[in-house]
Design an enzyme around this catalytic site. Structure first.
Site, PDB file in Angstrom:
ATOM      1  N   LYS A  10     -13.430  -1.142   6.913  1.00 33.98           N
ATOM      2  CA  LYS A  10     -14.178  -2.254   6.046  1.00 33.98           C
ATOM      3  C   LYS A  10     -15.018  -3.150   6.408  1.00 33.98           C
ATOM      4  O   LYS A  10     -16.070  -3.387   6.008  1.00 33.98           O
ATOM      5  CB  LYS A  10     -13.010  -2.964   4.924  1.00 33.98           C
ATOM      6  CG  LYS A  10     -12.242  -2.014   3.712  1.00 33.98           C
ATOM      7  CD  LYS A  10     -11.466  -0.944   4.452  1.00 33.98           C
ATOM      8  CE  LYS A  10     -10.784  -0.268   3.091  1.00 33.98           C
ATOM      9  NZ  LYS A  10      -9.733   0.719   3.785  1.00 33.98           N
ATOM     10  N   TRP A  48       0.769  -1.010  -0.126  1.00 33.77           N
ATOM     11  CA  TRP A  48       0.040   0.030  -0.143  1.00 33.77           C
ATOM     12  C   TRP A  48       0.793   1.292   0.049  1.00 33.77           C
ATOM     13  O   TRP A  48       1.823   1.140   0.696  1.00 33.77           O
ATOM     14  CB  TRP A  48      -0.998  -0.151   1.471  1.00 33.77           C
ATOM     15  CG  TRP A  48      -1.789   1.131   1.298  1.00 33.77           C
ATOM     16  CD1 TRP A  48      -2.751   1.615   0.730  1.00 33.77           C
ATOM     17  CD2 TRP A  48      -1.951   1.835   2.605  1.00 33.77           C
ATOM     18  NE1 TRP A  48      -3.370   2.658   0.956  1.00 33.77           N
ATOM     19  CE2 TRP A  48      -2.991   2.817   2.520  1.00 33.77           C
ATOM     20  CE3 TRP A  48      -1.601   1.741   4.042  1.00 33.77           C
ATOM     21  CZ2 TRP A  48      -3.356   3.641   3.343  1.00 33.77           C
ATOM     22  CZ3 TRP A  48      -2.189   2.429   4.796  1.00 33.77           C
ATOM     23  CH2 TRP A  48      -3.064   3.240   4.659  1.00 33.77           C
ATOM     24  N   ASP A  66      -0.182  -5.587   9.139  1.00 38.96           N
ATOM     25  CA  ASP A  66      -1.141  -4.602   9.093  1.00 38.96           C
ATOM     26  C   ASP A  66      -2.600  -5.563   8.743  1.00 38.96           C
ATOM     27  O   ASP A  66      -2.536  -6.237   7.700  1.00 38.96           O
ATOM     28  CB  ASP A  66      -0.957  -3.796   7.765  1.00 38.96           C
ATOM     29  CG  ASP A  66      -2.019  -2.851   7.552  1.00 38.96           C
ATOM     30  OD1 ASP A  66      -3.264  -2.590   8.035  1.00 38.96           O
ATOM     31  OD2 ASP A  66      -1.752  -1.960   6.961  1.00 38.96           O
TER      32      ASP A  66
END
Length: 398
Positions: free
Chosen positions: A246, A130, A211
């Site tokens: 999310k 990312w 993460d």
């Protein structure tokens, strides 16, 4: 006074999303931004979350500053979600957890902590990762390197090369790992590969930084926590930032946490104290509302069950879109193997398309994806998945 300041180049994904909004074509398709959309193309409001919010609002009462480390009920619920209520690390009190402003806030607090207390340690991230990972760690003054990860030839993992690189790192190097549903590739290590990787991390005295932004979107809530639980069981000390943006569709509430698994409860207390000092220098304390929604969902048995069912349906919808995309592309482009769409997991996939092909797809067909070829599979639905596949096939056929 400020003429020496260069203009902000913009975030590549957010800028692409802005371009999509300006596109007048009625049948345009947005596969760029990392948000879960339902089959109608809307951000869902989960029933479990809606009920939890009603309960939080009904309680009313004053809104004081939270403690620097955040709400105790949320922090305890996060530890149990990540590791299980009966895990030795939870029961022994050797995990330091703070409520953070999204997982991005947690990642940055951890980066600042590392820059202060592990001077000289460098950070290693997957190639690719990312984009904001590099920015946050470099913004904390840390040197960021990459280790081999994605294999464009297979659409899978360069596991042998990854292991070889990690074996050669200096002790106390920080290794950023995606616990599941790798962003941007969707390529994850298998359980067997995690079991081979963890001893290397322990023996080389490396510091994993996990993460976990997509727990529940891979194989399920429990299964997606495998890496975190295995590391803790193996006695490895590590950081883990997790997010509910999310999984509970609460993006703007900025709900996340940062946990550090330590060798002992005494060391966890030291880490928590310095993380609090780091928070105090940044945003002082986290917000109440979103965190209490999350805590209510996680701790109310009926809401927890409802949430797991809703999250499971989201996961299955993404899988259905993967299968449909795979089927249409396989039929339209015979001779090319698209099986990587089925083995990659979670909200994202690498399509294998070149920058030129991505540009053609956007300009000619109105299908927006990141120039790396990454798509957000959750942007597909029953109304646009076939059109997307047909457009991709046309561009690939050249």
């Amino acid at each position: 006074m400020f003429e020496h300041i260069p203009p902000f180049a913009g975030d590549p994904i957010l800028s692409l999303n802005e371009d999509f909004q300006k596109d007048p074509r009625p049948n345009k398709i947005n596969l760029s931004i990392g948000i879960y959309f339902d089959d109608a193309g809307r951000i869902p409001v989960m029933d479990s979350v809606k009920q939890a919010e009603q309960m939080v609002v009904a309680k009313g009462g004053p809104k004081p500053y939270l403690p620097i480390e955040g709400a105790a009920n949320l922090r305890a619920a996060v530890q149990q979600l990540l590791f299980g209520a009966d895990h030795e690390a939870v029961r022994s009190g050797r995990i330091a957890t703070i409520q953070s402003v999204g997982s991005s806030g947690g990642l940055k607090i951890g980066a600042d902590f590392i820059a202060t207390w592990f001077k000289g340690s460098q950070v290693w991230v997957s190639d690719p990762t990312w984009d904001n990972h590099r920015s946050m760690f470099e913004g904390a003054g840390l040197t960021v390197n990459t280790y081999p990860y994605y294999d464009p030839a297979t659409g899978g993992l360069k596991f042998a090369q990854m292991l070889a690189t990690l074996r050669g790192l200096p002790s106390r190097s920080i290794v950023l790992l995606h616990a599941c549903c790798h962003n941007p590739t969707g390529v994850d290590p298998t359980r067997a590969q995690w079991d081979e990787l963890i001893p290397v991390l322990r023996e080389r005295q490396l510091i994993p930084y996990l993460d976990l932004a997509y727990q529940g979107f891979g194989d399920g809530i429990e299964a997606d926590a495998y890496a975190a639980r295995a590391l803790a069981t193996a006695g490895v000390s590590f950081f883990i930032a997790n997010s509910f943006s999310k999984s509970m569709s609460v993006y703007g509430e900025r709900c996340g946490a940062l946990s550090v698994v330590c060798p002992s409860a005494r060391e966890a207390a030291l880490v928590l104290g310095q993380m609090k000092f780091t928070v105090r220098r940044n945003y002082s304390s986290p917000p109440i509302h979103g965190g209490q929604i999350v805590a209510t969902v996680l701790t109310d048995p009926a809401l927890r069950q409802s949430w797991e069912v809703e999250l499971g349906a989201m996961r299955e919808r993404i899988l259905a879109m993967r299968k449909k995309l795979h089927a249409v592309l396989s039929a339209k482009v015979p001779g090319r193997n698209f099986d990587y769409f089925l083995t990659q997991r979670g909200m994202f996939s690498y399509t294998g398309m070149t920058i030129a092909q991505v540009d053609t797809l956007r300009e000619t067909h109105g299908v927006y994806m990141v120039r790396s070829g990454r798509i957000c599979v959750a942007g597909l639905n029953s109304s646009n998945v076939e059109a997307t596949a047909v457009a991709m096939a046309a561009v690939l056929a050249g």
